[in-house]
Design a protein around this motif. Structure first.
Motif, PDB file in Angstrom:
ATOM      1  N   ASP A 211     -13.480  -6.029  50.542  1.00  0.00           N
ATOM      2  CA  ASP A 211     -12.767  -5.891  51.813  1.00  0.00           C
ATOM      3  C   ASP A 211     -12.908  -4.500  52.415  1.00  0.00           C
ATOM      4  O   ASP A 211     -12.393  -4.234  53.511  1.00  0.00           O
ATOM      5  CB  ASP A 211     -11.276  -6.201  51.615  1.00  0.00           C
ATOM      6  CG  ASP A 211     -11.039  -7.661  51.246  1.00  0.00           C
ATOM      7  OD1 ASP A 211     -11.865  -8.505  51.669  1.00  0.00           O
ATOM      8  OD2 ASP A 211     -10.061  -7.947  50.538  1.00  0.00           O
ATOM      9  N   ALA A 212     -13.608  -3.602  51.701  1.00  0.00           N
ATOM     10  CA  ALA A 212     -13.769  -2.229  52.181  1.00  0.00           C
ATOM     11  C   ALA A 212     -14.919  -2.141  53.180  1.00  0.00           C
ATOM     12  O   ALA A 212     -15.969  -2.764  52.996  1.00  0.00           O
ATOM     13  CB  ALA A 212     -14.019  -1.296  51.001  1.00  0.00           C
ATOM     14  N   ALA A 231     -34.602  -6.259  49.127  1.00  0.00           N
ATOM     15  CA  ALA A 231     -33.555  -6.996  48.406  1.00  0.00           C
ATOM     16  C   ALA A 231     -32.218  -6.261  48.420  1.00  0.00           C
ATOM     17  O   ALA A 231     -31.146  -6.891  48.384  1.00  0.00           O
ATOM     18  CB  ALA A 231     -34.011  -7.260  46.971  1.00  0.00           C
ATOM     19  N   ASN A 232     -32.237  -4.938  48.498  1.00  0.00           N
ATOM     20  CA  ASN A 232     -30.996  -4.160  48.496  1.00  0.00           C
ATOM     21  C   ASN A 232     -30.177  -4.367  49.775  1.00  0.00           C
ATOM     22  O   ASN A 232     -28.997  -4.003  49.811  1.00  0.00           O
ATOM     23  CB  ASN A 232     -31.297  -2.668  48.322  1.00  0.00           C
ATOM     24  CG  ASN A 232     -31.891  -2.362  46.963  1.00  0.00           C
ATOM     25  OD1 ASN A 232     -31.578  -3.048  45.978  1.00  0.00           O
ATOM     26  ND2 ASN A 232     -32.749  -1.360  46.895  1.00  0.00           N
ATOM     27  N   ASP A 233     -30.807  -4.912  50.814  1.00  0.00           N
ATOM     28  CA  ASP A 233     -30.110  -5.115  52.080  1.00  0.00           C
ATOM     29  C   ASP A 233     -29.335  -6.428  52.110  1.00  0.00           C
ATOM     30  O   ASP A 233     -28.621  -6.707  53.078  1.00  0.00           O
ATOM     31  CB  ASP A 233     -31.106  -5.081  53.245  1.00  0.00           C
ATOM     32  CG  ASP A 233     -31.789  -3.733  53.362  1.00  0.00           C
ATOM     33  OD1 ASP A 233     -31.097  -2.714  53.189  1.00  0.00           O
ATOM     34  OD2 ASP A 233     -33.015  -3.700  53.610  1.00  0.00           O
ATOM     35  N   THR A 234     -29.484  -7.243  51.099  1.00  0.00           N
ATOM     36  CA  THR A 234     -28.710  -8.482  51.025  1.00  0.00           C
ATOM     37  C   THR A 234     -27.227  -8.145  50.871  1.00  0.00           C
ATOM     38  O   THR A 234     -26.866  -7.262  50.106  1.00  0.00           O
ATOM     39  CB  THR A 234     -29.178  -9.334  49.830  1.00  0.00           C
ATOM     40  OG1 THR A 234     -30.529  -9.741  50.049  1.00  0.00           O
ATOM     41  CG2 THR A 234     -28.313 -10.567  49.665  1.00  0.00           C
ATOM     42  N   GLY A 235     -26.401  -8.832  51.617  1.00  0.00           N
ATOM     43  CA  GLY A 235     -24.969  -8.582  51.520  1.00  0.00           C
ATOM     44  C   GLY A 235     -24.249  -8.899  52.817  1.00  0.00           C
ATOM     45  O   GLY A 235     -24.799  -9.543  53.721  1.00  0.00           O
ATOM     46  N   LYS A 236     -23.020  -8.430  52.912  1.00  0.00           N
ATOM     47  CA  LYS A 236     -22.175  -8.723  54.068  1.00  0.00           C
ATOM     48  C   LYS A 236     -22.049  -7.489  54.955  1.00  0.00           C
ATOM     49  O   LYS A 236     -21.877  -6.373  54.462  1.00  0.00           O
ATOM     50  CB  LYS A 236     -20.790  -9.188  53.603  1.00  0.00           C
ATOM     51  CG  LYS A 236     -19.877  -9.633  54.738  1.00  0.00           C
ATOM     52  CD  LYS A 236     -18.550 -10.168  54.195  1.00  0.00           C
ATOM     53  CE  LYS A 236     -17.634 -10.636  55.318  1.00  0.00           C
ATOM     54  NZ  LYS A 236     -16.350 -11.185  54.814  1.00  0.00           N
ATOM     55  N   TYR A 237     -22.150  -7.732  56.276  1.00  0.00           N
ATOM     56  CA  TYR A 237     -22.020  -6.673  57.260  1.00  0.00           C
ATOM     57  C   TYR A 237     -20.955  -7.087  58.282  1.00  0.00           C
ATOM     58  O   TYR A 237     -20.623  -8.259  58.436  1.00  0.00           O
ATOM     59  CB  TYR A 237     -23.353  -6.422  57.969  1.00  0.00           C
ATOM     60  CG  TYR A 237     -24.463  -5.978  57.046  1.00  0.00           C
ATOM     61  CD1 TYR A 237     -24.764  -4.637  56.878  1.00  0.00           C
ATOM     62  CD2 TYR A 237     -25.202  -6.913  56.316  1.00  0.00           C
ATOM     63  CE1 TYR A 237     -25.776  -4.223  56.030  1.00  0.00           C
ATOM     64  CE2 TYR A 237     -26.212  -6.511  55.454  1.00  0.00           C
ATOM     65  CZ  TYR A 237     -26.503  -5.162  55.321  1.00  0.00           C
ATOM     66  OH  TYR A 237     -27.502  -4.765  54.475  1.00  0.00           O
ATOM     67  N   ARG A 238     -20.458  -6.089  58.995  1.00  0.00           N
ATOM     68  CA  ARG A 238     -19.435  -6.362  60.003  1.00  0.00           C
ATOM     69  C   ARG A 238     -19.689  -5.495  61.235  1.00  0.00           C
ATOM     70  O   ARG A 238     -20.118  -4.341  61.121  1.00  0.00           O
ATOM     71  CB  ARG A 238     -18.042  -6.082  59.447  1.00  0.00           C
ATOM     72  CG  ARG A 238     -16.899  -6.189  60.460  1.00  0.00           C
ATOM     73  CD  ARG A 238     -15.554  -6.156  59.750  1.00  0.00           C
ATOM     74  NE  ARG A 238     -15.391  -7.344  58.914  1.00  0.00           N
ATOM     75  CZ  ARG A 238     -14.423  -7.493  58.021  1.00  0.00           C
ATOM     76  NH1 ARG A 238     -13.545  -6.504  57.835  1.00  0.00           N
ATOM     77  NH2 ARG A 238     -14.336  -8.596  57.314  1.00  0.00           N
ATOM     78  N   CYS A 239     -19.410  -6.069  62.390  1.00  0.00           N
ATOM     79  CA  CYS A 239     -19.537  -5.326  63.652  1.00  0.00           C
ATOM     80  C   CYS A 239     -18.246  -5.482  64.436  1.00  0.00           C
ATOM     81  O   CYS A 239     -17.701  -6.580  64.549  1.00  0.00           O
ATOM     82  CB  CYS A 239     -20.715  -5.850  64.470  1.00  0.00           C
ATOM     83  SG  CYS A 239     -20.745  -5.186  66.154  1.00  0.00           S
ATOM     84  N   LYS A 240     -17.775  -4.373  65.016  1.00  0.00           N
ATOM     85  CA  LYS A 240     -16.599  -4.398  65.875  1.00  0.00           C
ATOM     86  C   LYS A 240     -16.952  -3.836  67.244  1.00  0.00           C
ATOM     87  O   LYS A 240     -17.596  -2.784  67.342  1.00  0.00           O
ATOM     88  CB  LYS A 240     -15.460  -3.575  65.263  1.00  0.00           C
ATOM     89  CG  LYS A 240     -14.910  -4.152  63.965  1.00  0.00           C
ATOM     90  CD  LYS A 240     -13.778  -3.288  63.426  1.00  0.00           C
ATOM     91  CE  LYS A 240     -13.220  -3.860  62.124  1.00  0.00           C
ATOM     92  NZ  LYS A 240     -12.120  -3.029  61.584  1.00  0.00           N
ATOM     93  N   ASP A 253     -18.785 -10.942  61.724  1.00  0.00           N
ATOM     94  CA  ASP A 253     -19.330 -10.695  60.383  1.00  0.00           C
ATOM     95  C   ASP A 253     -20.710 -11.337  60.246  1.00  0.00           C
ATOM     96  O   ASP A 253     -21.003 -12.360  60.876  1.00  0.00           O
ATOM     97  CB  ASP A 253     -18.401 -11.255  59.305  1.00  0.00           C
ATOM     98  CG  ASP A 253     -17.097 -10.479  59.209  1.00  0.00           C
ATOM     99  OD1 ASP A 253     -17.069  -9.329  59.680  1.00  0.00           O
ATOM    100  OD2 ASP A 253     -16.115 -11.023  58.670  1.00  0.00           O
ATOM    101  N   PHE A 254     -21.541 -10.724  59.383  1.00  0.00           N
ATOM    102  CA  PHE A 254     -22.889 -11.235  59.114  1.00  0.00           C
ATOM    103  C   PHE A 254     -23.085 -11.324  57.605  1.00  0.00           C
ATOM    104  O   PHE A 254     -22.830 -10.358  56.881  1.00  0.00           O
ATOM    105  CB  PHE A 254     -23.963 -10.308  59.696  1.00  0.00           C
ATOM    106  CG  PHE A 254     -23.864 -10.074  61.172  1.00  0.00           C
ATOM    107  CD1 PHE A 254     -24.522 -10.896  62.069  1.00  0.00           C
ATOM    108  CD2 PHE A 254     -23.106  -9.014  61.673  1.00  0.00           C
ATOM    109  CE1 PHE A 254     -24.439 -10.672  63.432  1.00  0.00           C
ATOM    110  CE2 PHE A 254     -23.020  -8.783  63.026  1.00  0.00           C
ATOM    111  CZ  PHE A 254     -23.679  -9.621  63.910  1.00  0.00           C
ATOM    112  N   GLN A 255     -23.528 -12.473  57.145  1.00  0.00           N
ATOM    113  CA  GLN A 255     -23.891 -12.646  55.744  1.00  0.00           C
ATOM    114  C   GLN A 255     -25.414 -12.660  55.677  1.00  0.00           C
ATOM    115  O   GLN A 255     -26.056 -13.617  56.095  1.00  0.00           O
ATOM    116  CB  GLN A 255     -23.316 -13.937  55.168  1.00  0.00           C
ATOM    117  CG  GLN A 255     -23.451 -14.058  53.657  1.00  0.00           C
ATOM    118  CD  GLN A 255     -22.660 -12.982  52.917  1.00  0.00           C
ATOM    119  OE1 GLN A 255     -21.494 -12.774  53.174  1.00  0.00           O
ATOM    120  NE2 GLN A 255     -23.315 -12.297  51.984  1.00  0.00           N
TER     121      GLN A 255
END
Length: 345
Positions: A211-212, A231-240, A253-255
């Motif tokens: 959640d951080a 491969a290190n870029d795999t993960g969750k991103y967020r934009c506001k 959010d982007f998965q």
């Protein structure tokens, strides 16, 4: 009853006049056209001048009322950021009347041209109405309502400018993005209603760890590009998206999943960069074929040299042929001269 409806009822009670009167620039232009240009052009026909001046006054006053009675218009109009705006109406009318002045119409023709200009303005007004209804509280994301949208609206009754907000669910959901390794990863935070919302927008991108939120970039660009994802870029991103006051108006959010390339060959090594995350600047992918050498200049040089050789060779052949012919002629003359001398002897 919404806050906006209560505001409109209060404004209607205070008075009523046309939208064009809310534009100082537009009214100054109309005053000059009505009082000076018409007086100069129709100096000898005061009756027609008075009739035309009254027509202009009535049109300015009554422009929105027909649409109010039909329930098509709520008595408010947008500012310059909207297609349906006071500035658009004024600019259109100004262009029409300027053309009338440039063509120097007179008499009944002048009257007809001015009438046509206002009729055309009414048609534009009616045409733009649906565009305002379309953007009104249009803050949606992937078919469901989301975000905090702000309008700046002008009342055609009192010319007061006021802010109106349309608040819905803050979060706009999550999008799944799959990108092949070494391709550019693009995160698009822009939503269709962002442009219509008032004020300057700032887009902040975060890399999520549980959640951080760890901020990556922040700026006016609604895109974020990661060159040559791995491969290190795999993960969750967020934009506001932050509004003019700095408060978050929407969150997306982007998965992201980076997958292995299929049936492709890397042509040259990946360049080393100190900051892999950049704003939107699309370039040539590292998977593009290596550049081919350009032989055009060498071909031109070779063809030119060949033509020169042919010209020189042709000139030499012509010169040698001519010299040989002259030599044969000289030899023939000498033989004839010797024969003559023998005969005489």
């Amino acid at each position: 009853m919404t806050w906006l409806e209560l505001w409109l009822i209060a404004l209607v009670a205070t008075g009523s006049h046309g939208c064009l009167k809310c534009s100082k620039e537009g009214m100054a232009f109309l005053k000059d056209f009505r009082d000076h240009y018409l007086y100069k052009t129709l100096r000898r026909d005061s009756a027609l001048r008075t009739k035309l001046q009254k027509f202009i006054d009535d049109e300015i006053e009554e422009l929105p009322h027909d649409f109010l009675a039909a329930g098509k218009f709520k008595g408010i109009i947008g500012t310059a950021t909207h297609e349906f705006s006071l500035e658009t109406l004024v600019a259109h009318l100004r262009r029409s009347l300027t053309l009338v002045k440039e063509n120097e119409f007179e008499g009944e023709q002048l009257f007809n041209e001015v009438v046509w200009s206002f009729q055309n303005l009414r048609a534009l007004f009616e045409k733009m109405l649906p565009s305002f209804q379309k953007i009104y509280c249009s803050n949606e994301c992937d078919s469901f309502c989301a975000g905090h949208m702000i309008y700046v609206l002008v009342s055609c009754f009192s010319c007061q400018t006021n802010y109106y907000s349309c608040s819905k669910n803050f979060a706009c959901g999550e999008r799944n993005i799959e990108v092949e390794e070494d391709e550019d990863l693009i995160l698009d935070c822009g939503l269709s209603w962002h442009k219509a919302s008032h004020g300057v927008k700032t887009y902040s991108f975060f890399r999520m760890s549980g959640d951080a939120e760890k901020q990556m970039t922040s700026g006016l660009d609604s895109f974020l590009v990661k060159k040559e994802a791995n491969a290190n870029d795999t993960g969750k991103y967020r934009c506001k998206m932050l509004g003019a006051e700095g408060h978050a108006a929407s969150q997306l959010d982007f998965q992201v999943k980076v997958v292995a390339p299929v049936g492709r060959t890397t042509w040259f090594p990946r360049p080393v960069t100190t900051s892999p995350w950049v704003s939107l600047t699309l370039g040539v992918s590292s998977r593009a074929p290596p550049p081919q050498e350009d032989w055009t200049a060498w071909i031109v040089i070779g063809v030119t040299a060949g033509l020169l050789v042919l010209l020189v060779g042709a000139f030499l052949c012509f010169y040698l042929h001519k010299a040989k012919k002259e030599e044969e002629e000289d030899s023939s003359c000498e033989t004839e001269s010797k024969s003559s001398e023998l005969v005489e002897t």
